[in-house]
Design a protein around this motif. Structure first.
Motif, PDB file in Angstrom:
ATOM      1  N   ALA A  44      -2.332 -56.853   6.207  1.00  0.00           N
ATOM      2  CA  ALA A  44      -1.623 -55.658   5.755  1.00  0.00           C
ATOM      3  C   ALA A  44      -0.616 -56.001   4.659  1.00  0.00           C
ATOM      4  O   ALA A  44      -0.450 -55.244   3.692  1.00  0.00           O
ATOM      5  N   ALA A  45       0.053 -57.151   4.783  1.00  0.00           N
ATOM      6  CA  ALA A  45       1.038 -57.559   3.779  1.00  0.00           C
ATOM      7  C   ALA A  45       0.393 -57.794   2.427  1.00  0.00           C
ATOM      8  O   ALA A  45       0.867 -57.313   1.397  1.00  0.00           O
ATOM      9  N   VAL A  46      -0.711 -58.544   2.407  1.00  0.00           N
ATOM     10  CA  VAL A  46      -1.410 -58.810   1.152  1.00  0.00           C
ATOM     11  C   VAL A  46      -1.974 -57.512   0.577  1.00  0.00           C
ATOM     12  O   VAL A  46      -1.989 -57.302  -0.643  1.00  0.00           O
ATOM     13  N   VAL A 260      -1.029 -44.419   2.614  1.00  0.00           N
ATOM     14  CA  VAL A 260      -1.899 -45.032   3.617  1.00  0.00           C
ATOM     15  C   VAL A 260      -1.076 -45.679   4.723  1.00  0.00           C
ATOM     16  O   VAL A 260      -1.425 -45.599   5.908  1.00  0.00           O
ATOM     17  N   ALA A 261       0.029 -46.347   4.341  1.00  0.00           N
ATOM     18  CA  ALA A 261       0.855 -47.056   5.320  1.00  0.00           C
ATOM     19  C   ALA A 261       1.376 -46.131   6.408  1.00  0.00           C
ATOM     20  O   ALA A 261       1.656 -46.565   7.531  1.00  0.00           O
ATOM     21  N   ALA A 269      -4.977 -51.896   6.660  1.00  0.00           N
ATOM     22  CA  ALA A 269      -5.877 -53.043   6.532  1.00  0.00           C
ATOM     23  C   ALA A 269      -7.252 -52.606   6.016  1.00  0.00           C
ATOM     24  O   ALA A 269      -7.848 -53.264   5.159  1.00  0.00           O
ATOM     25  N   ALA A 270      -7.769 -51.483   6.543  1.00  0.00           N
ATOM     26  CA  ALA A 270      -9.066 -50.979   6.084  1.00  0.00           C
ATOM     27  C   ALA A 270      -9.012 -50.608   4.604  1.00  0.00           C
ATOM     28  O   ALA A 270      -9.944 -50.893   3.837  1.00  0.00           O
ATOM     29  N   TYR A 271      -7.914 -50.000   4.211  1.00  0.00           N
ATOM     30  CA  TYR A 271      -7.721 -49.630   2.803  1.00  0.00           C
ATOM     31  C   TYR A 271      -7.689 -50.871   1.920  1.00  0.00           C
ATOM     32  O   TYR A 271      -8.303 -50.897   0.848  1.00  0.00           O
ATOM     33  N   VAL A 347      -9.995 -51.242  12.603  1.00  0.00           N
ATOM     34  CA  VAL A 347     -10.024 -51.444  11.152  1.00  0.00           C
ATOM     35  C   VAL A 347     -11.430 -51.207  10.610  1.00  0.00           C
ATOM     36  O   VAL A 347     -11.619 -50.570   9.575  1.00  0.00           O
ATOM     37  N   VAL A 348     -12.428 -51.708  11.331  1.00  0.00           N
ATOM     38  CA  VAL A 348     -13.823 -51.541  10.891  1.00  0.00           C
ATOM     39  C   VAL A 348     -14.195 -50.060  10.857  1.00  0.00           C
ATOM     40  O   VAL A 348     -14.803 -49.577   9.894  1.00  0.00           O
ATOM     41  N   ASP A 349     -13.819 -49.302  11.886  1.00  0.00           N
ATOM     42  CA  ASP A 349     -14.161 -47.880  11.946  1.00  0.00           C
ATOM     43  C   ASP A 349     -13.547 -47.115  10.773  1.00  0.00           C
ATOM     44  O   ASP A 349     -14.217 -46.280  10.140  1.00  0.00           O
ATOM     45  N   GLU A 350     -12.273 -47.375  10.501  1.00  0.00           N
ATOM     46  CA  GLU A 350     -11.619 -46.685   9.388  1.00  0.00           C
ATOM     47  C   GLU A 350     -12.215 -47.128   8.049  1.00  0.00           C
ATOM     48  O   GLU A 350     -12.377 -46.321   7.125  1.00  0.00           O
ATOM     49  N   GLY A 351     -12.564 -48.414   7.951  1.00  0.00           N
ATOM     50  CA  GLY A 351     -13.183 -48.921   6.736  1.00  0.00           C
ATOM     51  C   GLY A 351     -14.539 -48.302   6.462  1.00  0.00           C
ATOM     52  O   GLY A 351     -14.905 -48.053   5.310  1.00  0.00           O
TER      53      GLY A 351
END
Length: 494
Positions: A44-46, A260-261, A269-271, A347-351
């Motif tokens: 998330a930071a990166v 998004v945050a 993370a997905a974004y 994360v995978v589902d949102e991605g």
């Protein structure tokens, strides 16, 4: 690019840029891959720092656009020595601007973290990453200036090989400094930043050496590093709209990241991962746009506007066809694409939702970027800037706010309420797709108007050298990548 078959010459110029830009994405993809082995907070930071760091780097867009436009048009007009002078002032301006930005960014890093919405552990990790990235800004700007100079002269392969070397070096070093191997401590996200710093330093150093050698179609003369107010003013005048363009893109990216945050770490993370995939499409279309800029600039310098337009049309059509095909492939396997980077089910589902929506518009993203490249090659950087502003701040951001969070308007007297759907994060993803389609349509209409065909170089600058007295062509005595060069004493007084 001024003679011969357009398609084959455009392909010859574009493919090293495409490959080089794809290799450039290894910086981001490698960082994300190995950081994903640390924690979701690190990812998330990166993800949050990607648009913020791009906000600073995008300032160099103006420098790059001005350099490509002026160098390519001088080369097309036959005055290579004047193109060399542009290169010297470009390098001078690159170091000065990047140093100022690095200092300002480092001193204001805590305030920037607050503005972008980084909190808790994500904020701590983001600071560790961005502090080092700020130190690498002068190196990044130097390499961008080098690449733009060679590209304007028609050499795209040299920069490609240099990008390949530095990207591979970054990818190889990443696991050692991020996870820690042997005596090396595990530095996490800070290790990813230091690996990028080293790779960019290598690229900048070799790039400056290549320009000093002058065997690749353009040369950096030490004497040209003396400030030339007139030339610097011209670079700023041509380039500042592209810098504003870059800022508009970056502020929009920061704004989207902030939106998004608000939907949690899984959406963030997905974004971040989805944007990395989108960056591959931007890389391809941006590279073709750069090649288009060179082709348009050289043909306008040679006073061939019809051929310049043909370059733009063919490049746009080919790029859109390629990206629609790539988008269709990712649309079929979105879960597989997400699991390459992370295994978290949320994360995978949102991605998957992100990729299924945004991939349908990849071709329109690419088409607009190629058209903007054509405008920049012509020196019509204000039009390219206007298109970026419309794309993001007229279409994408308002749609994102309305679709994600909802709004309502009551019509006076009638008492009728009009409300936008409250779709959450999915509304943000739809804003990307719809905004891309609308902005491409606007860009195409603007290009068809044909107001971009005049160019930016002053024909009074095309001063003949001694070669014209003996029946040669105006400008430098070199041709192509011939290392035979005029010396500084050959240059007439301006």
């Amino acid at each position: 690019m001024t003679t011969g078959p357009i398609t084959s010459r455009l392909f010859y110029l574009a493919w090293p840029l495409v490959v080089g830009n794809l290799l450039q994405t290894l910086y981001n993809l490698a960082d994300m891959f190995w950081v994903g082995r640390v924690s979701s907070e690190a990812v998330a930071a990166v993800s949050l720092m990607f648009p913020l760091s791009w906000l600073f780097v995008s300032t160099a867009m103006g420098l790059s656009a001005a350099t490509i436009a002026m160098v390519s048009q001088h080369v097309g007009a036959g005055n290579d020595r004047r193109a060399d002078a542009v290169v010297g002032q470009t390098m001078l301006l690159a170091v000065a601007v990047a140093s100022a930005l690095a200092i300002a960014g480092y001193l204001g890093r805590h305030e920037l973290m607050y503005l972008i919405g980084a909190r808790g552990d994500v904020r701590v990790e983001a600071l560790r990453y961005i502090e080092v990235i700020f130190l690498s800004l002068p190196l990044t700007f130097l390499f961008i200036a080098f690449r733009a100079a060679l590209q304007g002269a028609g050499d795209t392969k040299t920069a490609m090989w240099l990008v390949a070397i530095s990207a591979v070096a970054n990818a190889v070093v990443d696991p050692f400094v991020i996870l820690g191997v042997g005596p090396l401590p595990a530095m996490g996200v800070r290790g990813a930043a230091w690996a990028t710093f080293g790779a960019r330093g290598l690229a900048a150093a070799v790039g400056v050496y290549i320009l000093l050698r002058g065997d690749w179609g353009i040369k950096l003369h030490p004497g040209d590093l003396r400030p030339d107010r007139e030339l610097l003013a011209k670079l700023v005048d041509v380039g500042y709209p592209s810098t504003l363009d870059g800022w508009a893109r970056s502020f929009a990216a920061v704004a989207m990241a902030g939106l998004v945050a608000r939907f949690g770490e899984a959406a963030t993370a997905a974004y971040g991962i989805g944007i990395r995939y989108m960056s591959v499409t931007w890389t391809v279309s941006g590279a073709v746009g750069q090649a288009t800029a060179t082709g348009v600039g050289q043909n306008l310098g040679a006073e061939s506007p019809d051929r310049a337009a043909s370059v733009a049309y063919r490049a746009t059509a080919a790029t859109m066809a390629l990206l629609f095909a790539a988008g269709g492939l990712v649309w079929l396997v979105p879960a597989t694409a997400m699991r390459i980077f992370v295994d978290d089910p949320a994360v995978v589902d949102e991605g998957v939702r992100f990729l299924r929506i945004v991939t349908i518009a990849w071709g329109f993203f690419g088409g607009l970027m190629v058209l903007q490249g054509a405008f920049r090659g012509a020196g019509s950087t204000r039009i390219a800037m206007a298109l970026s502003l419309c794309s993001r701040w007229l279409f994408r951001i308002p749609l994102a706010v309305g679709l994600a969070f909802g709004w309502a308007i009551t019509i006076p007297l009638l008492g009728v309420e009009i409300a936008a759907l409250d779709w959450g994060a999915v509304g943000l993803w739809w804003a990307y797709a719809v905004g891309a389609i609308a902005s491409f349509a606007l860009g195409l209409v603007w290009f068809l108007r044909g107001t971009w065909t005049e160019g930016v170089i002053d024909r009074a600058d095309e001063v003949p050298t001694d070669s014209t007295a003996s029946g040669g062509t105006a400008g430098d005595t070199r041709s192509g990548t011939d290392p035979a060069r005029t010396t500084e004493t050959d240059v007439p007084d301006e």
